[in-house]
Scaffold this active site. Structure first.
Site, PDB file in Angstrom:
ATOM      1  N   HIS A 102       0.811  -1.217   0.000  1.00 19.75           N
ATOM      2  CA  HIS A 102       0.000   0.000   0.000  1.00 19.75           C
ATOM      3  C   HIS A 102       0.852   1.278   0.000  1.00 19.75           C
ATOM      4  CE1 HIS A 102       0.406  -0.145   4.527  1.00 19.75           C
ATOM      5  NE2 HIS A 102       0.494   1.155   4.352  1.00 19.75           N
ATOM      6  N   ASP A 132      -0.175  -7.517   1.225  1.00 21.00           N
ATOM      7  CA  ASP A 132       0.370  -6.171   1.443  1.00 21.00           C
ATOM      8  C   ASP A 132       1.899  -6.165   1.497  1.00 21.00           C
ATOM      9  OD1 ASP A 132       0.160  -3.441   1.635  1.00 21.00           O
ATOM     10  OD2 ASP A 132      -0.070  -3.405   3.805  1.00 21.00           O
ATOM     11  N   SER A 206       4.769   2.253   8.162  1.00 23.72           N
ATOM     12  CA  SER A 206       4.376   1.166   7.272  1.00 23.72           C
ATOM     13  C   SER A 206       5.556   0.707   6.418  1.00 23.72           C
ATOM     14  CB  SER A 206       3.233   1.606   6.355  1.00 23.72           C
ATOM     15  OG  SER A 206       2.040   1.748   7.077  1.00 23.72           O
ATOM     16  N   LEU A 225      -4.222   0.057  15.222  1.00 24.18           N
ATOM     17  CA  LEU A 225      -5.612   0.192  15.612  1.00 24.18           C
ATOM     18  C   LEU A 225      -5.692   1.405  16.510  1.00 24.18           C
ATOM     19  CD1 LEU A 225      -8.408  -1.180  15.441  1.00 24.18           C
ATOM     20  CD2 LEU A 225      -7.846  -2.380  17.547  1.00 24.18           C
ATOM     21  N   LEU A 261      -7.345 -24.794  -2.891  1.00 24.40           N
ATOM     22  CA  LEU A 261      -7.692 -26.119  -2.387  1.00 24.40           C
ATOM     23  C   LEU A 261      -9.169 -26.407  -2.619  1.00 24.40           C
ATOM     24  CD1 LEU A 261      -6.921 -28.671  -0.831  1.00 24.40           C
ATOM     25  CD2 LEU A 261      -7.283 -27.418   1.303  1.00 24.40           C
ATOM     26  N   ILE A 263     -12.038 -25.618  -0.313  1.00 21.76           N
ATOM     27  CA  ILE A 263     -12.837 -26.068   0.831  1.00 21.76           C
ATOM     28  C   ILE A 263     -13.316 -24.872   1.639  1.00 21.76           C
ATOM     29  CG2 ILE A 263     -11.532 -28.231   1.032  1.00 21.76           C
ATOM     30  CD1 ILE A 263     -10.252 -26.975   3.609  1.00 21.76           C
TER      31      ILE A 263
END
Length: 454
Positions: A102, A132, A206, A225, A261, A263
């Site tokens: 990003h 990312d 970042s 957060l 896969l 599932i």
């Protein structure tokens, strides 16, 4: 709050020192600084400035509003903005740098600034937005690379340090501990297995390094957060092992082509463990097998409990997603499962999701991607209706481009009345290049034509 004077504080320190000496702990070395370790690590963390071209019209309008309020932004290209982040040199010889996707996504130019102030234009070798991670390269001599650590060795409570360029402040180091491991379902990335740390991480961090006390890279800082832009001690980093896996694919292929896969899986709770009559509430229960998938072809069954993949322990459904998600197409996978409380081994070869869709489309060229349900209703407009309800339509399918939509009720195929899904499938199989449907939509009825080539 009680305040201790300098004199009394000095006396307390002397007293503590005396106690340590007299109790026999004076020989224990005290490590009171990360400086020696950081001296070798800091040169490997770089500043990244990316000139991003804006392609989304809503983003462009919002940026124009900001610029109208901020005169300092008037001299910038109105169709672009500058993204500032961090990166980590992982290969000094080849100039490879890991960062977040990003930070450099849609970048026209990327400028790398080393710890000594030198600037270089970077080449984007590849990026993987679902995880990312992006890989850059610069041409420079005498670079200093960080040592890659094994993020699987991390434990909650381990000391870590975050290095980056928060708010443009170069070479900033913050420290803390590993607060949690394996954080998922945060909605930050498609593939989540985050390291949570209370080492302060802020905007600009970042793509920077999360390191252990040995100076090894254990994570790539990626998100926080916070109710506002500042850190509140809840930061997240991508484990170094995941970043390395992506990097190796980008180096070899230039992209990350994930195998499928096929599932659906669910965590094993104590209640499910009891219902399945197993002792350990670990693993992932298979809840769904997609048609024409590698799992179906290999014989995986609903109710199987996956306990390991290629020898790696599976503790939850997220472990399945993250383990399979970093294996390339055509990878051979060894599944250890419990079936009726008996251990068995299943060998599966992962396939390309597009290949699976192609197989489904070949079997049903008209209605692939369409969810159907038998339908019966006494309608005041249409009378007694026995037909087929369209429950869902996959975008970009033939049916979608032909304007078939969820909620439509299919009553006839090629002008032959149909009452259920079996009759619909039989009539569809007899069609040539076109399929003519009579559809009830609301209080109206319309005809739709679906072509194989659309």
């Amino acid at each position: 709050m009680k305040i201790v004077s300098r004199a009394s504080l000095s006396m307390m320190i002397m007293l503590v020192s005396l106690i340590i000496c007299t109790t026999g702990y004076s020989s224990i070395p005290v490590q009171n600084s990360l400086a020696p370790m950081l001296k070798t690590v800091l040169p490997s963390v770089v500043n990244i400035k990316a000139d991003i071209k804006i392609t989304d019209i809503n983003t462009l309008r919002e940026l124009q509003k900001q610029r109208s309020k901020n005169k300092d932004m008037d001299d910038q290209d109105p169709g672009s903005f500058v993204s500032v982040g961090s990166g980590v040199i992982v290969d000094a010889k080849n100039g490879y740098i890991l960062t977040n996707a990003h930070v450099v996504a849609d970048a026209q130019t990327v400028t790398i600034t080393l710890s000594d102030g030198h600037h270089y234009t970077a080449k984007i070798l590849g990026m993987d937005k679902p995880s990312d991670i992006a890989l850059l390269q610069i041409s420079a001599k005498n670079l200093s690379a960080i040592q890659m650590g094994n993020s699987n060795d991390l434990k909650v409570g381990d000391f870590v340090a975050a290095i980056g360029n928060p708010f443009g402040l170069n070479q900033t180091v913050t420290s803390g501990i590993v607060s949690a491991l394996g954080r998922t379902t945060l909605g930050i990335e498609n593939y989540e297995n985050f390291i949570q740390t209370d080492a302060p991480i802020n905007p600009g961090n970042s793509g920077g390094a999360l390191i252990n006390t040995q100076g090894q890279l254990v994570g790539i800082n990626t998100a926080i957060l916070a109710p506002d832009r500042g850190s509140i001690g809840i930061g997240f980093a991508i484990p170094a092992n995941m970043a390395k896996s992506v990097m190796l694919q980008l180096l070899e292929y230039g992209n990350v082509k994930r195998g499928v896969l096929g599932i659906g899986a669910q965590d094993i709770t104590p209640e499910l463990a009891s219902a399945f009559n197993i002792n350990d509430a670990k693993g992932a229960a298979v809840t769904q097998i997609l048609p024409n998938s590698p799992a179906e072809q290999a014989g995986v069954q609903v109710g199987d409990i996956i306990t390991s993949i290629n020898g790696a322990e599976i503790k939850s459904a997220s472990d399945v997603v993250n383990t399979i998600g970093f294996l390339r197409v055509d990878s051979k996978v060894n599944l250890s499962v419990l079936r009726n409380n008996k251990p068995i081994t299943i060998n599966v070869t992962l396939s390309d999701s597009k290949k699976r869709k192609l197989l489904v489309a070949q079997k049903d060229p008209f209605l692939y991607g369409v969810g159907l349900k038998n339908f019966s209703v006494l309608s005041p407009v249409h009378g007694n209706v026995q037909a087929v309800l369209v429950a869902s339509v996959e975008r970009d399918s033939n049916s979608w481009h032909s304007d078939l939509r969820p909620g439509d009720v299919i009553t006839s195929v090629n002008q032959h009345k149909i009452n259920n899904i079996d009759e619909l499938k039989t009539a569809t199989a007899k069609s040539g290049k076109e399929l003519l449907l009579n559809v009830l939509r609301g209080s109206s009825a319309i005809f739709l034509v679906i072509n194989k080539e659309s």
